[in-house]
Design a protein around this motif. Sequence first.
Motif, short mmCIF file in Angstrom:
data_model
loop_
_atom_site.label_atom_id
_atom_site.label_comp_id
_atom_site.label_asym_id
_atom_site.label_seq_id
_atom_site.Cartn_x
_atom_site.Cartn_y
_atom_site.Cartn_z
N SER A 122 0.82 -1.21 0.00
CA SER A 122 0.00 0.00 0.00
C SER A 122 0.86 1.27 0.00
O SER A 122 0.34 2.35 -0.28
CB SER A 122 -0.94 0.01 1.22
OG SER A 122 -0.20 0.06 2.41
N GLY A 123 2.15 1.16 0.25
CA GLY A 123 3.05 2.33 0.20
C GLY A 123 3.66 2.56 -1.16
O GLY A 123 4.57 3.37 -1.32
N ALA A 124 3.14 1.89 -2.18
CA ALA A 124 3.70 2.00 -3.54
C ALA A 124 3.69 3.41 -4.09
O ALA A 124 4.58 3.82 -4.82
CB ALA A 124 2.98 1.05 -4.48
N THR A 125 2.70 4.21 -3.72
CA THR A 125 2.62 5.58 -4.21
C THR A 125 3.80 6.41 -3.74
O THR A 125 4.31 7.25 -4.47
CB THR A 125 1.31 6.25 -3.76
OG1 THR A 125 0.23 5.42 -4.16
CG2 THR A 125 1.14 7.62 -4.37
N VAL A 126 4.25 6.17 -2.53
CA VAL A 126 5.41 6.89 -1.98
C VAL A 126 6.62 6.59 -2.83
O VAL A 126 7.40 7.47 -3.18
CB VAL A 126 5.67 6.50 -0.50
CG1 VAL A 126 6.94 7.16 0.02
CG2 VAL A 126 4.48 6.85 0.36
#
Length: 184
Positions: free
Chosen positions: A180-184
């Motif tokens: 879920s931290g892929a956008t970062v």
Amino acid sequence: MIRYICEPITRNVIALVLLWIGWGVSGAAMAVVVAPMLTALLAAWVLQPKIAQGNESSSGGVATAQILQLSSHLILALLFNALAARSDMLILGHYRPAADVGIYSAAFLTSSILSLSLGCFESMANPLFSQHIAHANMAQLAGLYRTILRWSAIVALPLFLVMTLFPARILSAFGSSYESGATV
């Protein structure tokens, strides 16, 4: 030595002690804030004998006190940078659960790999930059800038492409919840 050895050791020891006595994430956040302050005090203590010898000349005929006076702004900037660099996690930790801070931290540190290559080239080139500037060799300076830019791009571009195209896959190495931290 103080910044790259003492500060991380101090931060980890303070965090472990505060976690051990039950402060949880607040203790770890406190360690991030307190460690740079303690290492700044350590640096001042180590440099105190040099300040006391202020009128003695060091290399190039410049007094030690003058060098320390000129560099005091850099010390303050480094202290501010150490606090500011982690302020995002402190703010996020105030408003979000610890799990979100962990996911963000893993994603942010993974993406920081790109800046590592630039930092390596910068460390190698800085003495040469200074030498060319001091001798007003602008043609050689421009060539050095082009070379550093080219090699930085050669190293960073493939990493950037892999991280841009497969962020969730990279973060899944930490566990499926980290995707879920892929956008970062």
